[in-house]
Design a protein around this motif. Structure first.
Motif, PDB file in Angstrom:
ATOM      1  N   ASN A 476       1.663  12.312  -4.863  1.00  0.00           N
ATOM      2  CA  ASN A 476       1.905  12.127  -3.419  1.00  0.00           C
ATOM      3  C   ASN A 476       1.012  11.032  -2.839  1.00  0.00           C
ATOM      4  O   ASN A 476       0.473  11.145  -1.747  1.00  0.00           O
ATOM      5  CB  ASN A 476       1.728  13.455  -2.657  1.00  0.00           C
ATOM      6  CG  ASN A 476       0.260  13.806  -2.456  1.00  0.00           C
ATOM      7  OD1 ASN A 476      -0.596  13.341  -3.210  1.00  0.00           O
ATOM      8  ND2 ASN A 476      -0.025  14.616  -1.444  1.00  0.00           N
ATOM      9  N   LEU A 477       0.867   9.936  -3.612  1.00  0.00           N
ATOM     10  CA  LEU A 477      -0.006   8.851  -3.169  1.00  0.00           C
ATOM     11  C   LEU A 477       0.737   7.807  -2.330  1.00  0.00           C
ATOM     12  O   LEU A 477       0.146   6.808  -1.925  1.00  0.00           O
ATOM     13  CB  LEU A 477      -0.641   8.160  -4.389  1.00  0.00           C
ATOM     14  CG  LEU A 477      -1.597   9.023  -5.228  1.00  0.00           C
ATOM     15  CD1 LEU A 477      -2.118   8.232  -6.421  1.00  0.00           C
ATOM     16  CD2 LEU A 477      -2.769   9.529  -4.369  1.00  0.00           C
ATOM     17  N   GLY A 478       2.013   8.034  -2.073  1.00  0.00           N
ATOM     18  CA  GLY A 478       2.791   7.079  -1.288  1.00  0.00           C
ATOM     19  C   GLY A 478       2.184   6.859   0.085  1.00  0.00           C
ATOM     20  O   GLY A 478       1.824   7.818   0.785  1.00  0.00           O
ATOM     21  N   GLY A 479       2.054   5.587   0.496  1.00  0.00           N
ATOM     22  CA  GLY A 479       1.527   5.265   1.821  1.00  0.00           C
ATOM     23  C   GLY A 479       0.020   5.351   1.920  1.00  0.00           C
ATOM     24  O   GLY A 479      -0.550   5.143   2.997  1.00  0.00           O
ATOM     25  N   ARG A 480      -0.664   5.658   0.817  1.00  0.00           N
ATOM     26  CA  ARG A 480      -2.138   5.738   0.833  1.00  0.00           C
ATOM     27  C   ARG A 480      -2.744   4.353   0.607  1.00  0.00           C
ATOM     28  O   ARG A 480      -2.053   3.377   0.360  1.00  0.00           O
ATOM     29  CB  ARG A 480      -2.630   6.671  -0.273  1.00  0.00           C
ATOM     30  CG  ARG A 480      -1.956   8.011  -0.321  1.00  0.00           C
ATOM     31  CD  ARG A 480      -2.482   8.964   0.706  1.00  0.00           C
ATOM     32  NE  ARG A 480      -1.906  10.284   0.534  1.00  0.00           N
ATOM     33  CZ  ARG A 480      -2.153  11.313   1.320  1.00  0.00           C
ATOM     34  NH1 ARG A 480      -2.985  11.179   2.342  1.00  0.00           N
ATOM     35  NH2 ARG A 480      -1.592  12.486   1.113  1.00  0.00           N
ATOM     36  N   ARG A 481      -4.088   4.313   0.644  1.00  0.00           N
ATOM     37  CA  ARG A 481      -4.837   3.079   0.360  1.00  0.00           C
ATOM     38  C   ARG A 481      -5.501   3.217  -1.004  1.00  0.00           C
ATOM     39  O   ARG A 481      -6.137   4.243  -1.270  1.00  0.00           O
ATOM     40  CB  ARG A 481      -5.889   2.842   1.447  1.00  0.00           C
ATOM     41  CG  ARG A 481      -5.295   2.530   2.817  1.00  0.00           C
ATOM     42  CD  ARG A 481      -6.300   2.750   3.931  1.00  0.00           C
ATOM     43  NE  ARG A 481      -6.692   4.151   4.015  1.00  0.00           N
ATOM     44  CZ  ARG A 481      -7.456   4.654   4.983  1.00  0.00           C
ATOM     45  NH1 ARG A 481      -7.911   3.858   5.937  1.00  0.00           N
ATOM     46  NH2 ARG A 481      -7.781   5.929   4.986  1.00  0.00           N
ATOM     47  N   SER A 482      -5.360   2.198  -1.825  1.00  0.00           N
ATOM     48  CA  SER A 482      -5.829   2.303  -3.211  1.00  0.00           C
ATOM     49  C   SER A 482      -6.972   1.342  -3.494  1.00  0.00           C
ATOM     50  O   SER A 482      -7.090   0.276  -2.895  1.00  0.00           O
ATOM     51  CB  SER A 482      -4.668   2.013  -4.175  1.00  0.00           C
ATOM     52  OG  SER A 482      -4.148   0.710  -3.934  1.00  0.00           O
ATOM     53  N   CYS A 483      -7.804   1.726  -4.471  1.00  0.00           N
ATOM     54  CA  CYS A 483      -8.926   0.901  -4.933  1.00  0.00           C
ATOM     55  C   CYS A 483      -8.795   0.746  -6.454  1.00  0.00           C
ATOM     56  O   CYS A 483      -8.785   1.749  -7.175  1.00  0.00           O
ATOM     57  CB  CYS A 483     -10.268   1.574  -4.618  1.00  0.00           C
ATOM     58  SG  CYS A 483     -10.470   2.061  -2.885  1.00  0.00           S
ATOM     59  N   HIS A 484      -8.674  -0.477  -6.922  1.00  0.00           N
ATOM     60  CA  HIS A 484      -8.499  -0.766  -8.353  1.00  0.00           C
ATOM     61  C   HIS A 484      -9.629  -1.679  -8.822  1.00  0.00           C
ATOM     62  O   HIS A 484      -9.990  -2.621  -8.114  1.00  0.00           O
ATOM     63  CB  HIS A 484      -7.170  -1.476  -8.608  1.00  0.00           C
ATOM     64  CG  HIS A 484      -5.981  -0.853  -7.949  1.00  0.00           C
ATOM     65  ND1 HIS A 484      -5.016  -0.151  -8.645  1.00  0.00           N
ATOM     66  CD2 HIS A 484      -5.591  -0.830  -6.644  1.00  0.00           C
ATOM     67  CE1 HIS A 484      -4.078   0.268  -7.802  1.00  0.00           C
ATOM     68  NE2 HIS A 484      -4.417  -0.129  -6.586  1.00  0.00           N
ATOM     69  N   GLY A 485     -10.160  -1.465 -10.006  1.00  0.00           N
ATOM     70  CA  GLY A 485     -11.277  -2.278 -10.508  1.00  0.00           C
ATOM     71  C   GLY A 485     -11.046  -3.771 -10.358  1.00  0.00           C
ATOM     72  O   GLY A 485     -11.804  -4.471  -9.706  1.00  0.00           O
ATOM     73  N   HIS A 486      -9.966  -4.277 -10.966  1.00  0.00           N
ATOM     74  CA  HIS A 486      -9.600  -5.686 -10.813  1.00  0.00           C
ATOM     75  C   HIS A 486      -8.266  -5.935 -11.512  1.00  0.00           C
ATOM     76  O   HIS A 486      -7.781  -5.096 -12.262  1.00  0.00           O
ATOM     77  CB  HIS A 486     -10.682  -6.623 -11.391  1.00  0.00           C
ATOM     78  CG  HIS A 486     -10.963  -6.430 -12.840  1.00  0.00           C
ATOM     79  ND1 HIS A 486     -11.947  -5.588 -13.286  1.00  0.00           N
ATOM     80  CD2 HIS A 486     -10.401  -6.949 -13.956  1.00  0.00           C
ATOM     81  CE1 HIS A 486     -11.988  -5.602 -14.606  1.00  0.00           C
ATOM     82  NE2 HIS A 486     -11.048  -6.421 -15.044  1.00  0.00           N
ATOM     83  N   MET A 487      -7.702  -7.086 -11.242  1.00  0.00           N
ATOM     84  CA  MET A 487      -6.424  -7.461 -11.828  1.00  0.00           C
ATOM     85  C   MET A 487      -6.507  -7.420 -13.351  1.00  0.00           C
ATOM     86  O   MET A 487      -7.438  -7.981 -13.940  1.00  0.00           O
ATOM     87  CB  MET A 487      -6.064  -8.873 -11.360  1.00  0.00           C
ATOM     88  CG  MET A 487      -4.638  -9.268 -11.670  1.00  0.00           C
ATOM     89  SD  MET A 487      -3.522  -8.241 -10.727  1.00  0.00           S
ATOM     90  CE  MET A 487      -2.045  -9.187 -10.821  1.00  0.00           C
ATOM     91  N   TYR A 488      -5.558  -6.764 -13.980  1.00  0.00           N
ATOM     92  CA  TYR A 488      -5.436  -6.611 -15.422  1.00  0.00           C
ATOM     93  C   TYR A 488      -6.442  -5.634 -16.019  1.00  0.00           C
ATOM     94  O   TYR A 488      -6.452  -5.435 -17.238  1.00  0.00           O
ATOM     95  CB  TYR A 488      -5.541  -7.952 -16.166  1.00  0.00           C
ATOM     96  CG  TYR A 488      -4.447  -8.955 -15.848  1.00  0.00           C
ATOM     97  CD1 TYR A 488      -3.262  -8.559 -15.232  1.00  0.00           C
ATOM     98  CD2 TYR A 488      -4.592 -10.301 -16.162  1.00  0.00           C
ATOM     99  CE1 TYR A 488      -2.259  -9.473 -14.943  1.00  0.00           C
ATOM    100  CE2 TYR A 488      -3.593 -11.221 -15.879  1.00  0.00           C
ATOM    101  CZ  TYR A 488      -2.425 -10.805 -15.263  1.00  0.00           C
ATOM    102  OH  TYR A 488      -1.430 -11.704 -14.974  1.00  0.00           O
TER     103      TYR A 488
END
Length: 731
Positions: A476-488
């Motif tokens: 149910n993460l739709g519409g949330r704000r995400s944090c990703h380490g980095h591209m690839y």
């Protein structure tokens, strides 16, 4: 006849506008004879108006290809065909230019093969054997085989002396035409006539008057029993016919042997084929000449019955003027640099083998750093060791590091699993892999100088949310704000999209992570991305100032530490995400450092929870059962010819630092620089020797196949750059 009439007006226009004498440089009597026949054929088929130009085609006899290069530079000859290794020297050292390349039935490249007649010979134990080579500094006979032997450490090069000196002691005897000036021992098996008069001396010269010259000559050397192994190009294997083929075997890189028909899978590497060189001010005339000669006498030429440009059979030798297996000539435009003609990998190999002479770079290891913090740590590393000098070179991302290594602007970098895959596709090779298991001691097995292991410890990817955000689950993460380490990044980009992040936002293109994240999340921070997935990013400040979303530690939300900062928000508590995708290995330490670095006070491990793939939530301690997948270890990658040098450098660094445990600098610690995982993962215990492995074997078949399928439907500029094929670009 009608076809010839149609082309004659063009030929007259081309050559009568500005008629110039053309002088072809030949290196043997048979080649001189073929050149003279070409001149006669041109006179016979061209109309009187064009004969004036071509009647003056003359053939200049030289003692070797080196003599030809000198004659062309001195304006005593105009053009000659050279092996790619000689082309590089002609361009870099003598200022000549390449005007055309030979194209063969399968492209513009050749494969280097090691041919033997003795079933007991092994590529891993060639030391002490007698060798036959097509030519000194030639692609198939020198550069590719020596590059391979050096990369596997089968041949050691002390660097205190020229490579040719170490080669001369490695083999018990050799014939390497053109190597007389390098080391006399490299010519002991050659059989050409000796003379104190240069023009009459053919011993060990790059001339058909040396019986063991070029690939055909090297095979002759092997056939006669003079040598034990011949390093030739795969095109020469076509000349071995019938039952003779069963007498020869190829040496494969894994230590096995194979029939000569298996050259595509059993070879020592691929490099550019031969080409023609001339002076810069003569290239226009040379181009016109080659175009016309090919139009008339090439395999599809209008006058091929009279003269065959790529056939030498009637002159008693092979490969005269051009290789006999040439399909066509590709005439090059003016603006092509030698690295574009020969390829970045090949040019880097030649530099690594000392084709430009020795320089300060030969004793330096240039490490790639992607941020201000990494540069600081790298410079501290350089001050803390007493091995070869270390130079720290800045790039803006791991992707740029890969490109810089391929361009020979830096030498090495430690890459995460996804970037290791890309680097492997870019022609780079592993040196060592980071080892994370604390329980096992980092010591080599008895009798070994390398630390090797059958199992390379991995880390895991996890999804983390604040414990207070009770309504957030995978699904149910739709519409949330995400944090990703980095591209690839494996944990931040490659693995999360495989799980059903949102039941309402099913992506129509599930194999493209970027599309999935853009459709699921309202906005986020994925450093190196663009659009909505950059809107939560913060950029950098002070000496690390950078725009938002930079693909390096200057972006404060970059990497594992950055994704955690993104989850808790900036120091004012704003600009945060709802879920962070990162690696588990240093999560606890990073949570503690939030307070110690003054980023955000009061956070403890109990205030975060893991989001499991099945929709559960779990404490951080349950990461083994609640994760998004396994992440293979980081690997140090370099160009093939540098593996031994980079490996020795890393081992000396490790030994020096281990011998001084009280030194302030720690290779596998980064917190004193305000970040985590700088240069290497902080979880690293030591380096494991992996230069004998491929990127696929390090990453594992399943992980490798997954990355492959992702990049099959995801556009990537760096892979586009890496996939440029110098062998097919000129077809």
């Amino acid at each position: 006849m009608q076809g010839l009439k149609a082309v004659l007006p063009l030929l007259i226009f081309v050559f009568c506008v500005r008629a110039k004498k053309m002088r072809w440089c030949t290196v043997s009597d048979p080649e001189h004879k073929k050149c003279a026949e070409l001149a006669k054929a041109l006179v016979a088929v061209l109309p009187p108006a064009a004969v004036a130009a071509f009647a003056r085609l003359s053939c200049i006899r030289a003692s070797s290809t080196t003599d030809c290069i000198e004659k062309i530079r001195a304006n005593r000859a105009d053009i000659v065909t050279l092996d790619a290794g000689e082309i590089y020297s002609a361009v870099k050292q003598f200022g000549l230019v390449v005007v055309a390349k030979e194209i063969y039935s399968d492209g513009g490249c050749i494969l280097s093969v090691a041919v033997v007649r003795n079933s007991s010979v092994d590529i891993r134990s060639l030391q002490g054997h007698r060798s036959c080579h097509s030519g000194a500094r030639w692609t198939a006979g020198w550069s590719l085989p020596l590059g391979f032997l050096l990369s596997r450490n089968y041949l050691s090069w002390s660097k205190e002396q020229l490579l040719s000196q170490d080669v001369s002691t490695f083999f018990s005897g050799s014939c390497i035409p053109g190597a007389a000036a390098m080391a006399p021992a490299l010519c002991t098996l050659c059989q050409g006539q000796k003379s104190y008069i240069r023009q009459k001396n053919y011993h060990c010269e790059t001339s058909h008057s040396e019986p063991f010259y070029n690939s055909q000559g090297a095979l002759r050397c092997l056939r006669s029993g003079t040598g034990d192994v011949a390093f030739v190009d795969h095109l020469a294997l076509e000349s071995i016919e019938g039952s003779d083929r069963d007498q020869f075997r190829l040496l494969c890189t894994d230590g096995t042997q194979a029939p000569i028909s298996h050259y595509r899978t059993c070879n020592l590497g691929r490099g550019p084929g031969a080409g023609m060189v001339t002076r810069a001010n003569f290239r226009k005339t040379a181009r016109k000449f080659l175009t016309t000669a090919q139009t008339l006498f090439g395999p599809r030429g209008r006058e091929r019955q009279r003269f065959q440009l790529f056939n030498s059979s009637s002159f008693g030798e092979n490969d005269l003027l051009f290789k006999d297996v040439t399909d066509k000539l590709f005439v090059l435009p003016d603006d092509m640099d030698v690295s574009q003609v020969l390829g970045l990998d090949y040019v880097a190999l030649l530099k690594g083998l000392g084709h430009e002479g020795s320089s300060l770079e030969d004793s330096v290891v240039r490490w790639c750093c992607i941020s201000y913090a990494e540069q600081k740590k790298c410079e501290q590393w350089a001050l803390s060791i007493k091995s070869d000098p270390l130079v720290c070179v800045r790039a803006v991302s791991m992707r740029e590091c890969i490109e810089k290594i391929k361009r020979d602007e830096v030498d090495a970098v430690s890459l995460d699993a996804t970037h290791t895959f890309i680097a492997g596709r870019c022609g780079l090779v592993p040196v060592v892999t980071e080892y994370y298991e604390k329980e096992r001691k980092c010591v080599p097995a008895e009798g070994s100088t390398h630390l090797e292991t059958d199992v390379l410890p991995s880390v895991v990817a996890v999804a983390v949310a604040k414990r207070s955000s009770r309504s957030i689950f995978i699904g149910n993460l739709g519409g949330r704000r995400s944090c990703h380490g980095h591209m690839y990044s494996p944990a931040g980009w490659l693995l999360p999209y495989r799980h059903t992040l949102s039941l309402e936002h099913n992506s129509s293109s599930p194999c493209d992570p970027d599309q999935v994240y853009n459709s699921v999340f309202w906005k986020g921070c994925l450093p190196g991305s663009q659009g909505n997935l950059c809107k939560v990013c913060m950029g950098g400040t002070g000496e690390a100032a950078t725009k938002r979303c930079a693909d390096n530690h200057n972006e404060r939300y970059y990497g594992n530490m950055g994704a955690l900062r993104c989850l808790v928000g900036d120091p004012s508590g704003k600009s945060f995400g709802d879920v962070a995708f990162l690696e588990q290995h240093n999560l606890q330490a990073n949570i503690l450092s939030l307070s110690s670095t003054g980023w955000a006070d009061g956070w403890t491990a109990s205030e975060f929870e893991l989001l499991c793939g099945d929709g559960r939530r779990a404490p951080l301690s349950e990461w083994e059962s609640c994760n998004l997948g396994i992440v293979p270890p980081n690997t140090v990658m370099t160009r093939p010819v540098l593996t031994a040098r980079v490996y020795d450098f890393l081992m000396k660094s490790q030994e020096t630092l281990a011998a001084n445990p009280n030194t302030e600098f720690k290779l596998f610690e980064s917190q004193q620089y305000g970040e985590s995982d700088l240069l290497f993962k902080d979880a690293t215990q030591c380096f494991v020797h992996t230069s004998h492995m491929t990127a696929r074997s390090i990453l594992g078949g399943e992980f490798y196949s997954h990355i492959e399928s992702v990049f099959n439907c995801t556009h990537s500029d760096i892979l586009e750059f890496c996939n440029q094929d110098i062998c097919s670009i000129f077809e």
